[in-house]
Each structure stands twice: as C-alpha cells, then as structure tokens.
Design an enzyme around this catalytic site. Structure first.
Site: not given
Ligand SMILES: *[C@@H]1O[C@H](CO)[C@@H](O)[C@H](O)[C@H]1NC(C)=O
Ligand SMILES: *[C@@H]1O[C@H](CO)[C@@H](O)[C@H](O)[C@H]1NC(C)=O
Ligand SMILES: *[C@@H]1O[C@H](CO)[C@@H](O)[C@H](O)[C@H]1NC(C)=O
Length: 556
Positions: A201, A434, A470
């Site tokens: 991320s 995601d 994610h």
C-alpha cells in the site's frame, strides 16, 4: 625499542578489545557519529529489549504476524533538515543474536510512513529492521492511519505543509537507509551484506519511490499493492460515492453484495476453473442490469435488486470516464463494495453505506483517505464539504490533484534504468480483488516499464493475485513467501518464474489451495487435475492455452 613495541602492542590490543566490547552493546553513545548530507541528528536514544512479545502490526502482510519473544536493541534517531523545521524519527531494531546479515526497510500504510512498533516482524526473520515516521507521527491508531491528515497536512487553511509532504513522499525514504546502514555498521562492526525494502500500500509506493528516485539504496524491493499514481487513484476512490449521489440512491450493503455474487457466479468460470474467484477480470463483461428484480435477503426480509443499484455497480466497475475518456480505472467485479478489512479489522471498501435497521435510511460512507486528500490537499480547506461535490466537481478535483501533485506523489516513472544499472531486483504483486487500490494502476505501470525497456523482466516482475484483497485477505491464493523469492533472486540469481501462493479452500475446511502466481502478462492456466493443487496450473499467455487437454470447463 622492545619496550616501545610491547607498549604499542598492548595499546593496540586494548583498542581492539574496547572496540570489540563496543559492538552489539545497546548504547547510543557507542555509535560513531551519523553523517548524512543535508540532515542534522537531534537525538539518538537506545533501549535494550529482551523477550519482546507485544502484538505486532506489520503493515506489510508478507511479513509474519506471530513469532517467538525477541531480543533486540532499539535505536531511535531524531533528525531534522536544517532550515526546514521538520523533526523525523527513524526506528532501528537490531537483533543481538542470529542477525542474518541483511537490512530490511519496512513500509507504512495509509497516511503513515511507518513507526515504532512495526518492526518486530522483520526482526523475527533475523533482519536488522528500520522504518521512519517521515516527520508526522501517525502509527498504531487507525484513525490516524486513515483519516487524520489534518494533523500535519496544512500550516494554516489554504497553505500546504510542503516540507512534510515531501518528507512523506520521498525525502525521508532516502534518509532512512543511509542512517540505518551507519547504525548497523556501528552496532555489528560491518555493513549489511544486502539491503531490502518490504512494504504494501503506502509501503508499496515507498518501494517504487526508492527504485525510481534513490536506485542504489536497496538491492531488493518488494512493493506490494502499491499506492502508485496517488494523485489519480486517491481522488478516483471517491467515484463510487459520487455515483451513489448521482443516481440518488444509497443501496444497503446486502444489495450490492447480491450484485457482486451474481457477477462472480457469471464470470468465475471464464478462466477455466469454477473456484469462486474471477481470475480473468478482463474477460468479465457482466452487466448488473441483468439481475435487476432478482431477490436477496436483508434481516430475514425478501428484497429485490433495483435498477439504481445496478447502475451504480456498473459505474463503479467501469470507473471514472468523462466525455468518453478514461480518467482512471474501476474496481474489478470480484471486489467487495464494502465490508470488513481482514488486514486492518475495520470497515473498508469504496462503496460503503451505513443503514438503520432493515436497510433503511442508508447513507454513503467513504474510505477516509480519499475525502481527506480532496479536502486538505486539493481544496486546502478544512471546511470544504465533499458531500456537496457533484460529478463535474469530482473531475475538476481529479484534474487538479494530478496537476499539482503527480510529480511529488505518483511514483509512476517507468524509467528504472538507475535501479537496473545498480543490479537491483524488484517484485510487485497486487490482489485482483483489492478494494482500495485499483490493480489496473499496477499493470498499467508495468506495461509502461516494459514499453520503455522490453528486457525489464530480468530485474522487475509483476504478479497479479486473483481473489486477493488489499495487502491480504480474500479467498484467492496469497503469496506469503514473496520476500524469500526476492532474496533468492538478489543473492542466488534465481529469478521468480512464479510466486507460490496458497489459500483456505472454499468449503472452509483446513485444506489449503495452492496456486502459482505467474509473472504478468502471463496467467496461471488450468491444465487438468485437482484445481486445489498448484501442479494443475501452468503459466501461459492466455487462459485458453491448455483448453484442449482439459476439455470442457470443470465444475468443482
Ligand atoms: C532523546 O530521546 C529520549 C528517548 O525518547 C528522550 O527521553 C530524551 O528526552 C530525548 N532528548 C532530547 C534532547 O530530545
Ligand atoms: C524504542 O525506543 C523509543 C525511544 O526510546 C521508545 O519510544 C519506544 O517505545 C521503544 N520501543 C520498543 C519496542 O522498545
Ligand atoms: C484491468 O486489468 C485486467 C487484469 O489484468 C485486464 O484484463 C483488464 O483489461 C484491465 N482493464 C483496463 C481497463 O485496462
């Protein structure tokens, strides 16, 4: 003369003994002065930790969550860039025993660059681990991680804190390994043999920034589900909320989930295996209007899917398109519109709604980073009300975000020639389910890297992970050994032809489904046999590659 020689010898010996004794002692004053161009150390403290067991929250899911109690020396360095009035903390945890000779820079998440408390997972693997708070201390609190940019974004209404934004975006990422390597040398008496970055991320974005702008700092970079193209994708995360406003309907989560399930039911098999995962999102042309009128249950009551909810779902999958021009990507059909993040344990998703009992009076609820960004950075106005934005305001904000911040935040420069020249290796993987960062941003970047350097796969490989959310979670197979694959590539020259991945099987029994992830643009094509075994798949240019061998679509 012999007397002189003897005393010289004694002096030398005692020097050697003292410097040996200085090694691996957890004392800040035993470290030589840290010198990095352009910065000034303000404070250096040390703390010996024995039997450290605190629950760790690695923001990078490729690192372990559980480990035995740890013994390490905790150095904390505070520094500033003179004249800029910033105050940055670097955290360095050094294992006393069993150091594997490597340095690991660990990434942050959301608004956090990283912070004290995130390093145990790296230390547990034997790394000398370090991270930075980049000058705004926001670690360990989900509100700070996701929604509290106002604590540092502005000097005053209308005035961005450019110094702290630059520190977060890039500057502190260059300082971190330069400081850490000197501390490691002071502590162990030698520099790390190899240096790695691992992050997901924001941590993935930080990894790409290092490869693009500071290409000699790391030998290997694992940049997972990267927050690449920040200036575009962060505003684009608000698109689902804009669509709900446009169609003037806030569907209860169950209604959107019914649509998502229908899409998976329809597109699952396009890759040749019915396993609950859409592995070929590019082939999925499911139209949500096809399920209008079908039923779902909400609090025991039968409801029907509305046309407005179908319009919203279609627009979210399509992504922001203005006058026929794609401004950013949409979510894949597999992606949950809203739900709980297994990664952070909080509600997340881009099309969340919060409703009263029975799915009544629903309101939109956005993933906070996106409205935060629009409010503080794009509009620079703490009073700006994102709820008043319409579709044209949205596109205007997206364009301004890009215009003002791309060069600072995007990390999307495809020129990796410096990293290649320094012998670096990089792996990116991105979950195709995601719910926060559109995986197409990563494949789009990788395609641009290949367009510039067709031989780029010799040092940089990208892998798509179907059904993975994610950073972690989802029913798709997860590549938990990606960091080991990177180390093998850097140190043994073994390039990853696949990433080994595994997940719990659909019936939620203990059985584990194993799958290879293939280097983009290849896909894992089914060749026949048990679809829960990696050996039943081979990397191929398309899902049809082995269709003659396997015959008609397999039903599990
Ligand atoms: C240096 O850091 C230590 C540990 O955090 C702290 O106790 C001390 O007050 C700091 N000193 C200065 C001058 O900031
Ligand atoms: C590391 O040291 C810093 C500064 O003294 C302190 O704030 C922090 O709590 C320490 N963390 C651990 C796990 O020892
Ligand atoms: C998004 O990515 C998927 C998977 O790689 C691909 O099949 C699809 O064509 C991409 N969509 C767009 C609009 O680029």
């Amino acid at each position: 003369m012999p007397l002189l020689a003897t005393s010289l010898l004694i002096a030398l010996l005692s020097l050697a003994i003292t410097s040996e004794a200085r090694l691996r002692t957890c004392k800040a004053r035993n470290l030589p002065a840290i010198e990095v161009f352009g910065l000034e150390i303000v404070n250096l403290s040390s703390k010996e930790q024995r039997g450290f067991e605190a629950w760790d929250q690695p923001l990078d899911s490729n690192l372990p969550l559980k480990f035995k109690p740890l013994d390490f020396c905790n150095f904390t360095i505070t520094y500033t860039h003179p004249g800029q009035n910033d105050r940055i903390h670097v955290y360095i945890w050094l294992p006393f025993d069993d150091w594997n000779g490597r340095f690991l820079g660990q990434g942050g998440g959301g608004w956090s660059a990283g912070g004290d408390g995130a390093l145990a997972s790296g230390v547990a693997l034997g790394y000398a681990a370090a991270n930075t708070d980049a000058g705004h201390s926001l670690y360990g609190n989900f509100d700070d991680l996701l929604g509290n940019a106002h604590k540092w974004a502005m000097l005053s209404p209308g005035n961005i804190n450019w110094v702290l934004l630059q520190d977060f975006a890039s500057r502190a990422l260059d300082d971190l390994p330069k400081i850490a390597k000197q501390v490691i040398k002071g502590f162990y008496g030698e520099e790390p043999k190899h240096s790695y970055w691992s992050g997901c991320s924001t941590g993935g974005r930080q990894g790409l920034m290092s490869a693009q702008r500071f290409p000699t700092n790391y030998n290997g970079i694992l940049a997972v589900a990267p927050a690449i193209n920040w200036a575009s994708f962060v505003p684009a995360e608000y698109w689902p909320q804009i669509m709900m406003r446009k169609f003037n309907y806030y569907p209860p989560p169950h209604e959107l989930e019914a649509i998502r399930k229908a899409a998976i039911e329809s597109c699952d098999v396009l890759d040749g295996v019915k396993d609950g995962v859409i592995s070929a999102p590019g082939l999925c042309a499911f139209d949500a209007q096809s399920v209008v009128g079908s039923t779902f249950y909400l609090d025991g009551e039968e409801r029907v899917v509305t046309s407005a909810a179908a319009d919203i779902a279609n627009a979210i999958w399509e992504g922001p398109i203005q006058d026929g021009k794609r401004e950013w990507f949409g979510n894949t059909h597999e992606t949950s519109f809203g739900g709980m993040s297994p990664f952070m344990g909080i509600p997340d998703g881009l099309a969340m709604t919060i409703c009263a009992a029975g799915g009544k009076n629903c309101e939109g609820y956005s993933f906070p980073i996106s409205p935060n960004w629009i409010q503080y950075f794009v509009e620079k106005d703490p009073k700006f009300d994102v709820l008043q934005m319409d579709e044209s305001d949205f596109f205007e904000a997206l364009h301004r975000s890009r215009n003002e911040y791309s060069s600072i935040m995007d990390t999307s420069d495809p020129d990796l020639s410096g990293f290649k020249a320094s012998g670096g290796k990089m792996i990116t993987w991105h979950g195709l389910a995601d719910e926060l960062i559109f995986p197409n941003g990563s494949s789009n970047y990788y395609e641009r890297v290949l367009a510039l350097d067709p031989g780029a796969r010799e040092f940089y490989r990208y892998f798509e992970a179907p059904g993975v959310q994610h950073c972690t979670g989802g029913i798709g197979a997860f590549p938990s050994h990606a960091l080991d694959s990177l180390v093998a590539w850097v140190e043994k020259g073994i390039a990853p032809d696949t990433l080994d991945a595994a997940s719990i099987s659909r019936d939620k029994s203990e059985a584990v489904r194993s799958r290879p992830l293939c280097p983009y643009p290849q896909v894992a094509a089914y060749t026949g046999g048990d679809p829960d075994e990696a050996s039943s798949f081979r990397c191929a240019e398309s899902f049809d590659a082995f269709s003659e061998q396997r015959g008609p679509h397999t039903e599990l």
